[in-house]
Design an enzyme around this catalytic site. Structure first.
Site, PDB file in Angstrom:
ATOM      1  N   SER A 155      32.430  34.693  29.221  1.00 49.26           N
ATOM      2  CA  SER A 155      33.598  33.879  28.882  1.00 49.26           C
ATOM      3  C   SER A 155      33.353  33.351  27.477  1.00 49.26           C
ATOM      4  O   SER A 155      32.205  33.308  27.031  1.00 49.26           O
ATOM      5  CB  SER A 155      33.692  32.707  29.862  1.00 49.26           C
ATOM      6  OG  SER A 155      34.619  31.734  29.410  1.00 49.26           O
ATOM      7  N   TYR A 197      30.153  26.110  35.363  1.00 53.79           N
ATOM      8  CA  TYR A 197      30.680  27.433  34.981  1.00 53.79           C
ATOM      9  C   TYR A 197      30.044  27.891  33.672  1.00 53.79           C
ATOM     10  O   TYR A 197      29.554  29.015  33.550  1.00 53.79           O
ATOM     11  CB  TYR A 197      32.204  27.320  34.845  1.00 53.79           C
ATOM     12  CG  TYR A 197      32.937  28.587  34.470  1.00 53.79           C
ATOM     13  CD1 TYR A 197      33.323  29.502  35.441  1.00 53.79           C
ATOM     14  CD2 TYR A 197      33.288  28.856  33.144  1.00 53.79           C
ATOM     15  CE1 TYR A 197      34.030  30.659  35.103  1.00 53.79           C
ATOM     16  CE2 TYR A 197      33.985  30.000  32.805  1.00 53.79           C
ATOM     17  CZ  TYR A 197      34.364  30.896  33.784  1.00 53.79           C
ATOM     18  OH  TYR A 197      35.057  32.037  33.443  1.00 53.79           O
TER      19      TYR A 197
HETATM   20  P1  NAI Z   1      40.734  37.130  39.174  1.00 53.04           P
HETATM   21  O1  NAI Z   1      40.573  36.050  40.192  1.00 53.04           O
HETATM   22  O2  NAI Z   1      42.099  37.667  38.928  1.00 53.04           O
HETATM   23  O3  NAI Z   1      39.754  38.334  39.510  1.00 53.04           O
HETATM   24  C1  NAI Z   1      38.435  38.113  39.940  1.00 53.04           C
HETATM   25  C2  NAI Z   1      38.151  38.995  41.134  1.00 53.04           C
HETATM   26  O4  NAI Z   1      36.787  38.764  41.517  1.00 53.04           O
HETATM   27  C3  NAI Z   1      39.024  38.655  42.347  1.00 53.04           C
HETATM   28  O5  NAI Z   1      39.676  39.797  42.856  1.00 53.04           O
HETATM   29  C4  NAI Z   1      38.040  38.081  43.353  1.00 53.04           C
HETATM   30  O6  NAI Z   1      38.372  38.413  44.695  1.00 53.04           O
HETATM   31  C5  NAI Z   1      36.737  38.747  42.924  1.00 53.04           C
HETATM   32  N1  NAI Z   1      35.576  37.991  43.398  1.00 53.04           N
HETATM   33  C6  NAI Z   1      35.393  36.641  43.374  1.00 53.04           C
HETATM   34  N2  NAI Z   1      34.230  36.331  43.952  1.00 53.04           N
HETATM   35  C7  NAI Z   1      33.649  37.501  44.317  1.00 53.04           C
HETATM   36  C8  NAI Z   1      32.435  37.825  44.956  1.00 53.04           C
HETATM   37  N3  NAI Z   1      31.583  36.880  45.361  1.00 53.04           N
HETATM   38  N4  NAI Z   1      32.154  39.133  45.174  1.00 53.04           N
HETATM   39  C9  NAI Z   1      33.029  40.111  44.802  1.00 53.04           C
HETATM   40  N5  NAI Z   1      34.203  39.855  44.212  1.00 53.04           N
HETATM   41  C10 NAI Z   1      34.514  38.566  43.968  1.00 53.04           C
HETATM   42  O7  NAI Z   1      40.145  36.500  37.838  1.00 53.04           O
HETATM   43  P2  NAI Z   1      39.771  37.139  36.410  1.00 53.04           P
HETATM   44  O8  NAI Z   1      40.255  36.181  35.411  1.00 53.04           O
HETATM   45  O9  NAI Z   1      40.186  38.536  36.324  1.00 53.04           O
HETATM   46  O10 NAI Z   1      38.182  37.025  36.461  1.00 53.04           O
HETATM   47  C11 NAI Z   1      37.301  38.068  36.069  1.00 53.04           C
HETATM   48  C12 NAI Z   1      36.180  37.487  35.239  1.00 53.04           C
HETATM   49  O11 NAI Z   1      36.711  36.983  34.022  1.00 53.04           O
HETATM   50  C13 NAI Z   1      35.449  36.308  35.887  1.00 53.04           C
HETATM   51  O12 NAI Z   1      34.051  36.508  35.737  1.00 53.04           O
HETATM   52  C14 NAI Z   1      35.922  35.107  35.083  1.00 53.04           C
HETATM   53  O13 NAI Z   1      34.962  34.080  35.062  1.00 53.04           O
HETATM   54  C15 NAI Z   1      36.116  35.742  33.719  1.00 53.04           C
HETATM   55  N6  NAI Z   1      36.976  35.015  32.786  1.00 53.04           N
HETATM   56  C16 NAI Z   1      38.321  34.862  33.033  1.00 53.04           C
HETATM   57  C17 NAI Z   1      39.113  34.194  32.130  1.00 53.04           C
HETATM   58  C18 NAI Z   1      40.576  33.994  32.360  1.00 53.04           C
HETATM   59  O14 NAI Z   1      41.219  33.242  31.598  1.00 53.04           O
HETATM   60  N7  NAI Z   1      41.179  34.618  33.351  1.00 53.04           N
HETATM   61  C19 NAI Z   1      38.563  33.642  30.872  1.00 53.04           C
HETATM   62  C20 NAI Z   1      37.157  33.855  30.723  1.00 53.04           C
HETATM   63  C21 NAI Z   1      36.411  34.533  31.638  1.00 53.04           C
END
Ligand code: NAI
Length: 291
Positions: free
Chosen positions: A142, A155
């Protein structure tokens, strides 16, 4: 790097940025193993990817579960023979401030956001090395893994760890045909806000607690913010694809990263004693430690 026909293993691949990568990769001719803990996300991703003509396989996995990781990697290899690109992307966006964090908050957030990456690399990297066809390891950190502005402390602690780990791994693998990239996104329009009642039982402070600490930022407010100015996850997926092709160490999704990194750089540099650094000695030290 020519990625056509190569296999990517994407955690958190059924939603948001992970799904964006799965789409971008499969449009580039890659096969994708989409790994996710959530049944509803996997079901929706299955439909989307099938509609797009992707060659994919879905696996249920909690990235904090070591034994399950080995089984998931075995399954991916059974289906597509080998894994070339590991994307450690799964994460939870619980923005608990450090001063309010409980043991459960630390265990959950560090277990998924940093522990998941550690287990992923430990499980899959030896398999990439073993097939000898080259590959790539990426992780989603991030912008909060480089500067702390606006992110919950727990985080950010995990995400700083992910950035450090990927930088170190890149040095470790410099002589091998395995690249390393860390993605440091600003806001992206995903489901990251939607974690409210999903805190696993073992991380609840008591059984009735759905996580009052989880709302470092009100989920509805976060959802609105991401929808109005977050980047498109598919575009982020394309940026990652480009970075893997060109073995780029970092991916930043937006210009605003510049200002925040500049601020941090200035705040650090101003505190360093004002002597001419001996750059030659620093380079020699570094080379010696690497040897
Ligand atoms: P999202 O919630 O749309 O996708 C994340 C996916 O990870 C979900 O489908 C969820 O079910 C899965 N997940 C969560 N815990 C899990 C586990 N223990 N085992 C397997 N799968 C798991 O969110 P997003 O934004 O696509 O997140 C992806 C990455 O991006 C994360 O690491 C988040 O911290 C990072 N991120 C997101 C930002 C944003 O603004 N959306 C900004 C900076 C970083």
């Amino acid at each position: 790097r020519d990625l056509s026909g190569k296999v990517a293993f994407i955690t958190g691949g059924a939603s948001g940025i992970g799904l964006g990568m799965a789409k971008a990769f499969s449009r580039a001719g890659m096969k994708v193993v989409v790994v996710d803990i959530r049944d509803d996300h996997r079901a929706a991703a299955e439909e989307t990817l099938a509609r797009g003509g992707a060659e994919f396989h879905l696996i249920k996995l909690d990235v904090a579960d070591r034994e399950a990781w080995s089984r998931a990697a075995d399954e991916a290899e059974r289906v597509f023979s080998r894994i070339h690109v590991l994307c450690n992307n799964a994460g939870i966006g619980v923005l608990t401030p450090i001063a309010q964090a409980t043991w459960e908050d630390w265990d959950w957030l560090l277990g998924v956001n940093l522990g998941g990456v550690i287990i992923g690399v430990t499980t899959v990297l030896p398999r990439i090395r073993a097939h000898g066809e080259g590959g790539h390891v990426m992780a989603t950190a991030s912008l909060g893994g480089i500067t702390v502005a606006g992110n919950g402390g727990v985080y950010s602690t995990a995400k700083f760890g992910v950035v450090a780990m990927m930088e170190c791994l890149r040095e470790d693998l410099a002589a091998e045909d395995i690249g390393v990239t860390v993605l440091c996104p600003s806001a992206v329009n995903t489901n990251i806000h939607d974690h409210g009642d999903r805190r696993p039982e073992r991380y609840r402070v008591d059984s009735s607690d759905l996580g009052p600490h989880d709302a470092g930022l009100d989920p509805e407010m976060l959802k609105g913010m991401l929808a109005s100015f977050g980047s498109d996850p598919l575009e982020v997926g394309r940026q990652v694809l480009h970075a893997i092709r060109h073995d780029q160490p970092y991916v930043f999704t937006e210009r605003m990263a510049k200002g925040l990194i500049e601020l941090r750089r200035e705040a650090l540099l101003v505190l360093i004693p004002d002597e001419e650094p001996d750059l030659e000695r620093l380079a020699a030290d570094r080379a010696m430690r690497r040897a």
